[in-house]
Write an enzyme that holds these catalytic residues in place. Structure first.
Site, PDB file in Angstrom:
ATOM      1  N   SER A 328       0.836  -1.212   0.000  1.00 26.76           N
ATOM      2  CA  SER A 328       0.000   0.000   0.000  1.00 26.76           C
ATOM      3  C   SER A 328       0.868   1.257   0.000  1.00 26.76           C
ATOM      4  CB  SER A 328      -0.892   0.031   1.240  1.00 26.76           C
ATOM      5  OG  SER A 328      -1.786  -1.038   1.215  1.00 26.76           O
ATOM      6  N   ARG A 332       1.544   4.300  -2.987  1.00 29.02           N
ATOM      7  CA  ARG A 332       1.300   5.710  -2.680  1.00 29.02           C
ATOM      8  C   ARG A 332       2.579   6.540  -2.816  1.00 29.02           C
ATOM      9  NH1 ARG A 332      -2.447   2.443  -0.401  1.00 29.02           N
ATOM     10  NH2 ARG A 332      -4.471   3.285   0.260  1.00 29.02           N
ATOM     11  N   ARG A 428     -13.382  -7.290 -10.870  1.00 31.97           N
ATOM     12  CA  ARG A 428     -13.605  -6.647  -9.567  1.00 31.97           C
ATOM     13  C   ARG A 428     -14.454  -5.381  -9.676  1.00 31.97           C
ATOM     14  NH1 ARG A 428      -8.119  -6.826  -6.314  1.00 31.97           N
ATOM     15  NH2 ARG A 428      -9.558  -6.231  -4.650  1.00 31.97           N
ATOM     16  N   SER A 473     -13.511   0.849   3.122  1.00 36.92           N
ATOM     17  CA  SER A 473     -12.491   0.598   2.108  1.00 36.92           C
ATOM     18  C   SER A 473     -11.491   1.735   2.033  1.00 36.92           C
ATOM     19  CB  SER A 473     -13.155   0.418   0.738  1.00 36.92           C
ATOM     20  OG  SER A 473     -12.172   0.536  -0.273  1.00 36.92           O
ATOM     21  N   GLN A 475      -9.260   1.926  -0.155  1.00 43.46           N
ATOM     22  CA  GLN A 475      -9.063   2.283  -1.566  1.00 43.46           C
ATOM     23  C   GLN A 475     -10.065   3.340  -1.997  1.00 43.46           C
ATOM     24  OE1 GLN A 475      -9.160  -1.430  -3.700  1.00 43.46           O
ATOM     25  NE2 GLN A 475      -7.214  -2.118  -2.831  1.00 43.46           N
ATOM     26  N   ASP A 621      -6.516  -8.334   4.582  1.00 44.47           N
ATOM     27  CA  ASP A 621      -5.756  -9.154   3.629  1.00 44.47           C
ATOM     28  C   ASP A 621      -5.156 -10.401   4.277  1.00 44.47           C
ATOM     29  OD1 ASP A 621      -6.290  -7.372   1.616  1.00 44.47           O
ATOM     30  OD2 ASP A 621      -4.482  -6.178   1.969  1.00 44.47           O
ATOM     31  N   LYS A 648     -12.067  -9.737  -3.375  1.00 46.47           N
ATOM     32  CA  LYS A 648     -10.617  -9.475  -3.450  1.00 46.47           C
ATOM     33  C   LYS A 648     -10.074 -10.128  -4.722  1.00 46.47           C
ATOM     34  CE  LYS A 648     -10.276  -7.027   0.240  1.00 46.47           C
ATOM     35  NZ  LYS A 648      -9.941  -5.607   0.125  1.00 46.47           N
ATOM     36  N   ARG A 652     -12.193 -14.924  -1.540  1.00 43.19           N
ATOM     37  CA  ARG A 652     -11.276 -15.580  -0.603  1.00 43.19           C
ATOM     38  C   ARG A 652     -11.978 -16.481   0.404  1.00 43.19           C
ATOM     39  NH1 ARG A 652      -6.815 -10.696  -0.039  1.00 43.19           N
ATOM     40  NH2 ARG A 652      -5.644 -11.359  -1.886  1.00 43.19           N
TER      41      ARG A 652
HETATM   42  C1  S3P Z   1      -5.582  -1.419   0.181  1.00 44.00           C
HETATM   43  C2  S3P Z   1      -6.812  -1.485   0.759  1.00 44.00           C
HETATM   44  C3  S3P Z   1      -7.544  -2.731   0.996  1.00 44.00           C
HETATM   45  C4  S3P Z   1      -6.636  -3.947   0.872  1.00 44.00           C
HETATM   46  C5  S3P Z   1      -5.747  -3.866  -0.326  1.00 44.00           C
HETATM   47  C6  S3P Z   1      -4.868  -2.638  -0.257  1.00 44.00           C
HETATM   48  C7  S3P Z   1      -4.947  -0.107  -0.017  1.00 44.00           C
HETATM   49  O1  S3P Z   1      -8.568  -2.857   0.026  1.00 44.00           O
HETATM   50  O2  S3P Z   1      -7.396  -5.129   0.813  1.00 44.00           O
HETATM   51  O3  S3P Z   1      -4.914  -5.016  -0.430  1.00 44.00           O
HETATM   52  O4  S3P Z   1      -3.742  -0.070  -0.320  1.00 44.00           O
HETATM   53  O5  S3P Z   1      -5.640   0.900   0.111  1.00 44.00           O
HETATM   54  P1  S3P Z   1     -10.045  -2.201   0.266  1.00 44.00           P
HETATM   55  O6  S3P Z   1      -9.895  -0.755   0.325  1.00 44.00           O
HETATM   56  O7  S3P Z   1     -10.832  -2.637  -0.943  1.00 44.00           O
HETATM   57  O8  S3P Z   1     -10.524  -2.832   1.502  1.00 44.00           O
END
Ligand code: S3P
Length: 742
Positions: A328, A332, A428, A473, A475, A621, A648, A652
């Site tokens: 992550s 970024r 997805r 989330s 993300q 995760d 995911k 999973r």
């Molecule tokens: C992540 C957020 C998570 C995680 C992913 C990485 C991120 O997903 O499962 O592996 O880097 O922001 P979600 O935001 O869909 O939960």
């Protein structure tokens, strides 16, 4: 000859050069037609074809060849097409199929229309992307098309069963068949085949014209030889191709000349930045292009390889290790580094396919990025408004994070963009980002059911919104905050439960204020980012496999260094500790705004628990490997409120339940979780990871407590998050071998 019924009774091949001859040979040797008849205006070539066993019959004329044929293949030089079409028209049967093998398709269709008055439904233009500098029937090679592509450009009115038959014929010759429009074919070929040939012809000609040419060729290195191989191709054929695909070729020559000129200027002006930018972007694109073309996840050393893990049962886990950088944070670091003013240096960057996909996408948008080199990356930021339009779709491999965060960023640019990914990513959900972005004024088109590809229209003015996220989330939150950097006014996001906050922390680190109030994070648009140094901690999601491994394997004692301990990520430690795990957190420190620690973990008797729902987003995760811990625990473990796991990289919950069943463990799957009764003995078995990296690694850990060999299929994607997993796992004591790797 194979026993299968031939696809065609009588195939007539008009023109017995390299391609026509090779096709005839391939059809015969694979038993795809009852009879292959060949015609060539050079009668001796046709006779030779018969003598060499390439064709069954020599036709005395085009009429002779075409009458009674159910497939006619035109394999004459492009410029001869019209004349041959005139000749064959009266004899060409209504139920027969006509195709060709020419390199340009617009001109073929125009010739057909000129001769037939329209494009008959049974005419299917074709183009095998295979060849050789050799020509003539003597060069015919029945293996020429094996593992090569053949493009068919059928019109809308075509009969699909005809296309299917023609496709089967080419596949029977070993080729892979693609279909596309005539115009697209000609554009693509102009760029990928015609222009390189032109440059090779031109360069060799220029150098051959120099006085000292003999010396030039004598000293020419391998690169020159490779680069100019195609300048030995058939001059007449290429003459025809350039004149037939004139417009598309001219467009791409103009584009290339413009870029070449730019390089000339950069050299003249000693403009290192431009030179470095172009070369590093090209180098990366060249290294990864086979992967991009195959539509799989981004970088691997060996694109198409299927990787299988074979795990011997038992073992214990010991040592002192560091796992790769946090995924992550790595994503970024590239994103914010690229948008900052100044140069950002990153240490500990994860050189996994997912974060490399992000890196390449920024190169595609004009950002100069040096490295990665042993985790070190240097990003020459272009400023918040400095991105340039990419030339094609941005390919993000397996990475949901990249696609969702990019969507926010790109919705605010002044250029259009398209985001694509591999098979898993294409399934997805993207509506979760597209919907709130649209509420901000973005124009985004998704594929069916809100899935990728995403087509984003540039030039929109975004306006800040407040968004109450329906799912927890990071993300989605990060996507909206990134869009918010460009939006008018305030963009705020409230989360239903805490999710990872790396975006908020890193924005602050780059001097961009994020207002945080309980569950809400907000940014005001219109600011700037300032480059900052980033030290990426080791990924707790990768460490999780070893936390469970050392907990479940007897006599284990393992230290994992420099692990990211952000409170929004430590669910796995909290859950394992509640199950009785022995994890010591040592030397806690803060590095670059993120807490980090060393973790010492030793074997422990685990007990099943009801996993508190507030821990779910904090361990999102890590559940695949936590399920393995649950199997090894005493008593029942219950997971609820985790429906997100179903969307995911794979579903999973189901994929883990299926994998556990394959090794003899029964579980109860619920819509939002799973119930696992611990204490069941894992046996050996074959597990399908469905291309999900974390499933593959979880079952590698399971082997420590299995009674027999576990084989895990489809493991190539482990490289998305943990490139050297196999080696590191083996070093700690997991008895793993990977098959199918280089
Ligand atoms: C992540 C957020 C998570 C995680 C992913 C990485 C991120 O997903 O499962 O592996 O880097 O922001 P979600 O935001 O869909 O939960």
């Amino acid at each position: 000859m194979s026993d299968a019924r031939p696809l065609f009774k009588r195939v007539a091949i008009i023109g017995l050069g390299l391609i026509g001859g090779s096709l005839a040979a391939a059809i015969r040797s694979n038993g795809l037609a009852q009879t292959v008849v060949g015609a060539d205006k050079r009668r001796e070539e046709a006779d030779l074809g018969k003598q060499l066993g390439i064709i069954d019959e020599v036709a005395a004329s085009v009429q002779d060849a075409v009458q009674g044929a159910d497939l006619v293949v035109l394999a004459v030089p492009v410029k001869a097409t019209r004349a041959v079409l005139e000749e064959l028209r009266p004899w060409f049967g209504e139920n027969a199929i006509l195709t060709d093998v020419g390199s340009t398709k617009t001109s073929f269709v125009e010739d057909v229309k000129a001769v037939f008055g329209s494009l008959p439904a049974n005419v299917i233009p074709g183009h095998p992307i295979a060849g050789s500098e050799k020509s003539g029937i003597r060069a015919a090679n029945r293996e020429l098309f094996r593992n090569h592509k053949v493009i068919l450009t059928p019109a809308d009115a075509v009969d699909n069963s005809d296309v299917a038959r023609l496709k089967s014929l080419w596949e029977g010759c070993g080729a892979t068949v693609l279909t596309m429009s005539v115009a697209y074919h000609d554009e693509v070929l102009a760029a990928t085949s015609h222009l390189p040939h032109l440059i090779a012809f031109s360069l060799v000609d220029t150098l051959a014209g120099e006085d000292e040419n003999l010396d030039i060729f004598r000293y020419a290195a391998g690169g020159f030889r490779d680069f100019t191989r195609i300048a030995a191709s058939d001059p007449v054929m290429w003459h025809d191709i350039f004149l037939s695909n004139r417009e598309a070729v001219l467009r791409v020559i103009d584009h290339f000349s413009h870029d070449l000129d730019r390089l000339r200027t950069a050299i003249a002006d000693q403009d290192s930045a431009t030179l470095l930018q172009v070369f590093s972007r090209a180098k990366a694109a060249r290294e990864h292009f086979s992967k991009m073309l195959s539509g799989q996840a981004y970088v691997t050393k060996n694109p198409q390889k299927q990787v299988t893990f074979r795990l011997q049962p038992g073992g214990c886990v010991n040592g002192d290790i560091r796992v790769p950088g946090d995924k992550s944070i790595s994503h970024r670091s590239i994103m914010l580094g690229a948008l900052a003013n100044g140069v950002t240096e990153v240490k500990g960057f994860l050189e996994g396919e997912d974060s490399l996909a992000t890196l390449q996408a920024f190169r595609d948008m004009g950002v100069t990025i040096e490295g990665p080199d042993a985790g070190y990356v240097k990003i020459h930021g272009v400023g918040i408004h400095g991105l340039q339009a990419p030339r094609g779709p941005l390919y993000l491999g397996n990475s949901g994070t990249a696609m969702r965060l990019f969507s926010g960023l790109l919705a605010a640019q002044n250029f259009d963009s398209e985001l694509t990914g591999d098979d898993s990513l294409t399934k997805r959900p993207m509506g979760r980002v597209a919907d709130p972005l649209r509420a901000m004024g973005a124009v985004i088109e998704t594929g069916e059911g809100g899935r990728p590809p995403l087509k984003i229209r540039g030039g929109q003015t975004l306006t800040g919104i407040h968004y109450d996220m329906p799912v927890a989330s990071a993300q989605v939150k990060s996507c909206l905050l990134l869009a918010g950097l460009y939006a008018k006014g305030l963009t705020s996001v409230t989360e239903p439960a805490p999710t990872r906050d790396h975006t908020e922390r890193m924005l602050e680190g780059f001097g961009y204020h994020v207002h945080r109030d309980a569950a809400t994070s907000s940014v005001a648009g219109g600011g700037q980012l300032t480059a900052a140094a980033i030290d990426v901690p080791a990924d707790i999601s990768s460490a999780a496999f070893f936390l469970v491994a050392a907990s479940i394997a007897p006599e284990s004692d393992l230290t994992i260094r420099h692990v990211g301990m952000n409170p929004t990520r430590i669910g796995v430690i909290n859950i394992l500790r509640s199950m009785g795990a022995n994890i010591e957190v040592l030397d806690e420190r803060v590095i670059g705004g993120e807490p980090v620690a060393d973790l010492r973990v030793r074997s422990a008797e685990l007990s099943g628990i009801d996993i508190p729902e507030d821990q779910v987003p904090l361990a999102i995760d890590e559940f695949p490997v936590l399920f393995i811990a649950a199997v090894c625990a005493r008593g029942r473990t219950v997971l609820r409120g985790a429906e997100e796991l179903r969307v995911k990289e794979s579903d999973r919950i189901q994929v883990m339940a299926d994998g556990l069943k394959a090794v003899g463990v029964e579980t109860t799957v619920t819509p939002d979780g799973i119930v696992i009764d611990g204490g069941q003995q894992m046996q050996g078995g074959v597990v399908n990871s469905h291309g999900d990296h974390r499933i593959a690694m979880a079952f590698s850990v399971a082997s420590l407590r299995a009674t027999d060999v576990i084989e895990v299929n489809d493991c190539a994607n482990v490289a998305t998050s943990f490139p050297d997993f196999v080696e590191l796992a083996r070093r700690t004591g997991i008895r793993i071998d990977a098959e199918g790797e280089e």
